[in-house]
Design a protein around this motif. Sequence first.
Motif, PDB file in Angstrom:
ATOM      1  N   THR A 126       0.829  -1.215   0.000  1.00  8.59           N
ATOM      2  CA  THR A 126       0.000   0.000   0.000  1.00  8.59           C
ATOM      3  C   THR A 126       0.865   1.269   0.000  1.00  8.59           C
ATOM      4  O   THR A 126       0.381   2.335  -0.360  1.00  8.59           O
ATOM      5  CB  THR A 126      -0.984   0.019   1.193  1.00  8.59           C
ATOM      6  N   GLY A 127       2.158   1.146   0.338  1.00  2.43           N
ATOM      7  CA  GLY A 127       3.039   2.328   0.329  1.00  2.43           C
ATOM      8  C   GLY A 127       3.895   2.430  -0.924  1.00  2.43           C
ATOM      9  O   GLY A 127       4.699   3.348  -1.070  1.00  2.43           O
ATOM     10  N   ARG A 128       3.728   1.488  -1.835  1.00  2.00           N
ATOM     11  CA  ARG A 128       4.618   1.490  -3.013  1.00  2.00           C
ATOM     12  C   ARG A 128       4.259   2.596  -4.000  1.00  2.00           C
ATOM     13  O   ARG A 128       3.100   2.878  -4.253  1.00  2.00           O
ATOM     14  CB  ARG A 128       4.542   0.146  -3.741  1.00  2.00           C
ATOM     15  N   HIS A 139       9.112   3.447  -1.986  1.00  2.00           N
ATOM     16  CA  HIS A 139       8.111   3.257  -0.940  1.00  2.00           C
ATOM     17  C   HIS A 139       7.985   4.550  -0.155  1.00  2.00           C
ATOM     18  O   HIS A 139       9.000   5.188   0.148  1.00  2.00           O
ATOM     19  CB  HIS A 139       8.520   2.106  -0.008  1.00  2.00           C
ATOM     20  N   LYS A 140       6.733   4.920   0.157  1.00  2.00           N
ATOM     21  CA  LYS A 140       6.498   6.197   0.837  1.00  2.00           C
ATOM     22  C   LYS A 140       7.326   6.323   2.111  1.00  2.00           C
ATOM     23  O   LYS A 140       7.822   7.398   2.438  1.00  2.00           O
ATOM     24  CB  LYS A 140       5.012   6.330   1.192  1.00  2.00           C
ATOM     25  N   LEU A 141       7.477   5.204   2.852  1.00  2.00           N
ATOM     26  CA  LEU A 141       8.210   5.251   4.121  1.00  2.00           C
ATOM     27  C   LEU A 141       9.568   4.558   4.032  1.00  2.00           C
ATOM     28  O   LEU A 141      10.572   5.062   4.529  1.00  2.00           O
ATOM     29  CB  LEU A 141       7.403   4.552   5.231  1.00  2.00           C
ATOM     30  N   PHE A 142       9.606   3.365   3.409  1.00  5.11           N
ATOM     31  CA  PHE A 142      10.812   2.525   3.486  1.00  5.11           C
ATOM     32  C   PHE A 142      11.882   2.927   2.463  1.00  5.11           C
ATOM     33  O   PHE A 142      13.048   2.601   2.633  1.00  5.11           O
ATOM     34  CB  PHE A 142      10.453   1.048   3.256  1.00  5.11           C
ATOM     35  N   ASN A 143      11.461   3.584   1.367  1.00  8.60           N
ATOM     36  CA  ASN A 143      12.427   3.944   0.323  1.00  8.60           C
ATOM     37  C   ASN A 143      11.881   5.144  -0.451  1.00  8.60           C
ATOM     38  O   ASN A 143      11.539   5.038  -1.625  1.00  8.60           O
ATOM     39  CB  ASN A 143      12.641   2.731  -0.608  1.00  8.60           C
ATOM     40  N   PRO A 144      11.779   6.305   0.245  1.00  7.12           N
ATOM     41  CA  PRO A 144      11.118   7.441  -0.412  1.00  7.12           C
ATOM     42  C   PRO A 144      11.977   8.024  -1.536  1.00  7.12           C
ATOM     43  O   PRO A 144      13.214   7.986  -1.455  1.00  7.12           O
ATOM     44  CB  PRO A 144      10.951   8.454   0.723  1.00  7.12           C
ATOM     45  N   PRO A 145      11.326   8.548  -2.591  1.00 10.65           N
ATOM     46  CA  PRO A 145      12.090   9.227  -3.640  1.00 10.65           C
ATOM     47  C   PRO A 145      12.722  10.500  -3.072  1.00 10.65           C
ATOM     48  O   PRO A 145      12.260  11.018  -2.058  1.00 10.65           O
ATOM     49  CB  PRO A 145      11.019   9.555  -4.684  1.00 10.65           C
ATOM     50  N   LYS A 146      13.783  10.994  -3.769  1.00  8.82           N
ATOM     51  CA  LYS A 146      14.481  12.191  -3.238  1.00  8.82           C
ATOM     52  C   LYS A 146      13.548  13.400  -3.237  1.00  8.82           C
ATOM     53  O   LYS A 146      13.540  14.183  -2.303  1.00  8.82           O
ATOM     54  CB  LYS A 146      15.716  12.475  -4.094  1.00  8.82           C
ATOM     55  N   LYS A 147      12.767  13.548  -4.326  1.00  7.47           N
ATOM     56  CA  LYS A 147      11.792  14.656  -4.377  1.00  7.47           C
ATOM     57  C   LYS A 147      10.401  14.067  -4.390  1.00  7.47           C
ATOM     58  O   LYS A 147      10.154  13.065  -5.052  1.00  7.47           O
ATOM     59  CB  LYS A 147      11.978  15.485  -5.648  1.00  7.47           C
ATOM     60  N   ASN A 148       9.497  14.736  -3.676  1.00  2.38           N
ATOM     61  CA  ASN A 148       8.147  14.239  -3.469  1.00  2.38           C
ATOM     62  C   ASN A 148       7.488  13.709  -4.754  1.00  2.38           C
ATOM     63  O   ASN A 148       7.300  14.462  -5.704  1.00  2.38           O
ATOM     64  CB  ASN A 148       7.318  15.403  -2.890  1.00  2.38           C
ATOM     65  N   MET A 149       7.150  12.417  -4.764  1.00  3.94           N
ATOM     66  CA  MET A 149       6.340  11.811  -5.836  1.00  3.94           C
ATOM     67  C   MET A 149       6.963  11.899  -7.233  1.00  3.94           C
ATOM     68  O   MET A 149       6.258  11.816  -8.226  1.00  3.94           O
ATOM     69  CB  MET A 149       4.931  12.435  -5.883  1.00  3.94           C
TER      70      MET A 149
END
Length: 217
Positions: A126-128, A139-149
Amino acid sequence: MRLVLMGPPGAGKGTQAPAIKDKYCICHLATGDMLRAQVAKKTPLGREAKKIMDAGGLVSDEIMVNMIKNELDNNKECKNGFILDGFPRTVTQAEKLDEMLSTNSTPLKHAIELQIDDALLVARITGRLVHPASGRSYHKLFNPPKKNMTDDVTGEPLIQRSDDNEATLTKRLTTYHQQTTPVVQYYQKTGIWKPIDASQEPGQVWKSLLNIFEGKQ
Ligand code: AP5
Ligand code: ZN
């Protein structure tokens, strides 16, 4: 090197495969990504596949076997070897793959199973976030992108897959246990099955993979 990467939805197949591809200069054939490319192009196959994928079922063996055969026969990037991510998913697909490879005298070296409890997969799925063009996942929490979305490499927008919700995940897991667990058992009878604890953090999973490739496991 020719290998199959198995594991339930969210186990980390698509996270680990690009690093294997880069290290060994082999191709990464992800059947889910191939189907999603057809969906994006709105081809007849794509339209049919979308319904099946959103219901958590499986596209027919015949279509999937032909898709992989076509890549193995024609994709020059696969000449050095390949990672199969999401294939085979049924015993029929595994048998057809063996037939293809025995014709070419190019047997599989590893059938790696990423093992993880279902309970850990809801949060992962659900966070992918994914970059559709490349298949890169975050992943929103485990592997967030450097810039939002946005994708780190191209800066293009990231999306959520239409099958990445709790209800469809439940169906995908049922399908996995019914149809793909027998594939794991199929490889367990050979000498090439190797399990990995996929609940570890991604760097540790990578180390476990390297141990296999370097013959330490
Ligand atoms: P497919 O695209 O193959 O989906 P899947 O098998 O359900 O696998 P996922 O892509 O969801 O999981 P993954 O293991 O790649 O996880 P990821 O690394 O992204 O198939 C989709 C559909 O297509 C199927 O349902 C079916 O309908 C159809 N299909 C495909 N192949 C078919 C075939 N052969 N026959 C018939 N039908 C077929 O990781 C998930 C998330 O977790 C990410 O956000 C990631 O950042 C995070 N994460 C990864 N590793 C870790 C870690 N170690 N710790 C914490 N977070 C992590
Ligand atoms: Zn994947």
